[in-house]
Design an enzyme around this catalytic site. Sequence first.
Site, mmCIF file in Angstrom:
data_model
loop_
_atom_site.group_PDB
_atom_site.id
_atom_site.type_symbol
_atom_site.label_atom_id
_atom_site.label_comp_id
_atom_site.label_asym_id
_atom_site.label_seq_id
_atom_site.Cartn_x
_atom_site.Cartn_y
_atom_site.Cartn_z
ATOM 1 N N TRP A 356 1.362 -14.529 33.071
ATOM 2 C CA TRP A 356 0.417 -15.638 32.853
ATOM 3 C C TRP A 356 0.436 -16.605 34.024
ATOM 4 O O TRP A 356 -0.444 -17.445 34.155
ATOM 5 C CB TRP A 356 0.735 -16.366 31.545
ATOM 6 N N ASP A 357 1.420 -16.469 34.895
ATOM 7 C CA ASP A 357 1.479 -17.271 36.123
ATOM 8 C C ASP A 357 0.119 -17.223 36.817
ATOM 9 O O ASP A 357 -0.333 -18.196 37.408
ATOM 10 C CB ASP A 357 2.526 -16.706 37.100
ATOM 11 N N GLU A 499 10.988 -20.285 27.118
ATOM 12 C CA GLU A 499 11.697 -19.033 26.805
ATOM 13 C C GLU A 499 13.140 -19.268 26.362
ATOM 14 O O GLU A 499 13.888 -18.319 26.149
ATOM 15 C CB GLU A 499 11.625 -18.091 28.007
ATOM 16 N N LYS A 609 13.111 -24.888 28.497
ATOM 17 C CA LYS A 609 13.206 -24.295 29.836
ATOM 18 C C LYS A 609 12.125 -24.843 30.778
ATOM 19 O O LYS A 609 12.362 -25.106 31.945
ATOM 20 C CB LYS A 609 13.061 -22.777 29.703
ATOM 21 N N GLN A 610 10.898 -24.970 30.250
ATOM 22 C CA GLN A 610 9.765 -25.281 31.123
ATOM 23 C C GLN A 610 8.650 -25.910 30.295
ATOM 24 O O GLN A 610 8.712 -25.902 29.069
ATOM 25 C CB GLN A 610 9.266 -23.991 31.754
HETATM 26 C C1 BGC Z 1 9.178 -17.882 33.079
HETATM 27 C C2 BGC Z 1 7.833 -17.317 32.684
HETATM 28 C C3 BGC Z 1 7.177 -16.726 33.907
HETATM 29 C C4 BGC Z 1 8.088 -15.689 34.560
HETATM 30 C C5 BGC Z 1 7.513 -15.156 35.853
HETATM 31 C C6 BGC Z 1 10.011 -16.780 33.700
HETATM 32 O O1 BGC Z 1 11.240 -17.297 34.114
HETATM 33 O O2 BGC Z 1 9.840 -18.414 31.969
HETATM 34 O O3 BGC Z 1 7.024 -18.339 32.147
HETATM 35 O O4 BGC Z 1 5.969 -16.137 33.556
HETATM 36 O O5 BGC Z 1 9.333 -16.288 34.844
HETATM 37 O O6 BGC Z 1 7.351 -16.175 36.790
#
Ligand code: BGC
Length: 794
Positions: A356-357, A499, A609-610
């Site tokens: 999804w990036d 995550e 996490k984000q």
């Molecule tokens: C992140 C995801 C991301 C992936 C690839 C993971 O560490 O939590 O949101 O899509 O890395 O960048």
Amino acid sequence: MDYSIGTGEFKDWIVAETAFSAEKLGKSEAVMMLGNGYMGLRSATEESYGQETRNLFINGTFNKSQENEVTELPNAADITRLDIRIDGERFSLEFGKISDYIKQLNLKTAQLTRSFIWESPKGKKLRFHFNRFVSLDNLHLIAMKMEVESLSHPVAISFDSGINGRMTNSGSQHFLEGERRILDDRLVQLTQKTNESGVEMVFNAVHNIRLNGENVMPAADKDMARRKVWMTYDFQLEPKEKLEVEKLATVHTSRDSGDGQRSKNSAQLLQKSLDELQHHAEKGYDALFQKHCQAWQEKVWGNYDFEVESDHPFDQLALRFSLYHLTAMQPPPAHEYLGIGAKAMSGEGYKGHTFWDLEIFILPFFIYSNPAAAKSLLTYRYHGLAGARRKAVENGYAGAMFPWEMAWPEDGETTPLWGDIDIVTGEQSKIWSGIIEQHISADIAFAVYQYEKVTGDSGFMERYGYEMVFETAKFWSSRLEWNEDREVYEIRNVLGPDEYKEHVDNNAFTNYMAYFNLKLAERYAEQLSSENPKLFQKFGVGDARLDWKEKAESLYLPNPRPIDSVIPQDDTYLQLPEIDLSTYKKQTKVRTIYRDYNAEQINKIQVTKQADTVLLFYLLEQTFLCGDARLSNTAKRENYRYYEPRTLHDSSLSLAVHAVVANDLGQTDMAYSLFRQACEIDLGPQMHTSDEGIHAAAIGGIWTAAVFGFGGVRLSDELLRINPRLPKQWRRMKFTLYWKGVALTIEITHQSLKATPHSGEVVFETGGKIYKADKLIEVPLTSEAQIHSGQPLQ
Ligand code: BGC
């Protein structure tokens, strides 16, 4: 790393490394990678070192090395290595003395240079200078040049140069051995074929050599070994004599056509690639380089350069670094079977897979700066529909359930099932994202909507866009679970963007995005059924429309809590115990929390996490849900206030979004600090963070934080809003974006906003007023006009 060495024409254009360390090669290999969207070449040095990672990736050539592995971008044959000997001894910077060392990437010319003086252990001094580029003019061309000058004594210099097919992805071998040939005593050719996907690759290389400025055609030893072919040249250099070696190479594959079809004629491929190489050899490095620079000027810097006047010149450089990499990762025009991996093509990390990036963090740049490229990237997802439908069926759902990780479109889901070893239990941990991180389907629908609103491209919608939105809505409709007691639909057992919280129920981000997806499908269906009933019929939506409406209305969307307006991230998050996160908030490396807690423990504390709930506000305020009371400015502010301190920014996707939201909320100092941290994900002092490759989403985020954050540009359903708020460190910013096909140059200072359409007319809103610009208009910026999303935080 040094970002201030550029002067004159190249001021704030140079990313440099001024000291050599054989232990820290990864950083410059990745951040200085060269690419043109067709291929990505990591900037490993010509001479080889134990800790190096030599990578050449060719976009879309995915392969599964073994049945039990997931597909990945294979590490193709290496062309860049030169094994150099001085007086019979191997040349290496690990021995002897080095002075005047500099390795640099010029972002403007997209050329890598490395130069130094080296004194051999026997005391012989030589000056080395290397140049390299991956052409943006001819996408199949890699060009290199080595200049060596003897500074003290007569020396014997010899080197092996050829094509090395002994490359692996951390040990996984992807290729069947092909053919090796040396033609006309000077052209080297190697072919290889991926063992599972059957992609054929052809590599050719040729040398042009000059001694003291004169072309020479020295006799060379020709050699071959398994998966390897090379030539050995020997020279004698007197003091002040100079050897120049150009190595020009081409790369072609049977997937080059761009239409997803595989070319079946290998003989033609071989001939075509050789003809091209002959042509390059006649032109030589310098002429080819001129064409390459012109292409960068025309396609990139002349098109969407970004000017920033800041107290910190680094900011200007960081924006250029972002545009440089976004160009290097952009698939070639009309290659709509190619996506962009989380590390683009700069390292083996995440195996070249698209996450999804792409839609949430990278695509906005393309939508606003290069709509044709955005269209091609969305079409890549369209071609992934078959795999998404398959995934839905396999999981017992309808419609299209997009893969969390996507490679070649027809591969479907490619997320590995198993990950790292759990530090506490010692067992391999299961990767749940491929199964339960489901918001990706709604993220793609959001991107279709954003593209449609910004570009007005109805052709895309008719061919691809509507179908993607209808199919994802069908998925959500089948995915929702009825809760008899609460009389609502729920989405249980998911992984949201955060995550660190696995198997949660009603992740607010997922529920709201699914709601948006259903509503969007319903709106499109309504619109299409009246405007183009014939086309509407084709999609076979039928009564699903009513179902979407009903399900959306009964879907549980967690409300902001009356007490503090905080939207619960999921059903349990706000009840979890809190711990003191201050050590982790101060971390200089990510994921330090894992030193003290394992995944299961992290799952049970209030730590994020984000960007998760915060991201929701930033996305949905761009849509027809902008007026939804649950997503009010007060809620936005309170959710930022609640979640940011609990967010470790342990994913590179987090900082830029927080920078945008902080700026919206009037926290400009905070926003600037977050922007700088986002830039430092790849450009910062940590020497190992980019070892696996650059962070493509964070690089998109640099642009996002500047344009959507400080520039205050935002889609607001039908309208373009521009409500800037520059940080105090910035005096001026200038950039160009496209709105409904019209290029609009925007220049912002603390005092005013100037908008100049290049042709036609653009309507936009600033400071609550609507402006219609058909030529330059200047709007004074009052402090109220700059406050565009509610009151400041404090
Ligand atoms: C992140 C995801 C991301 C992936 C690839 C993971 O560490 O939590 O949101 O899509 O890395 O960048």
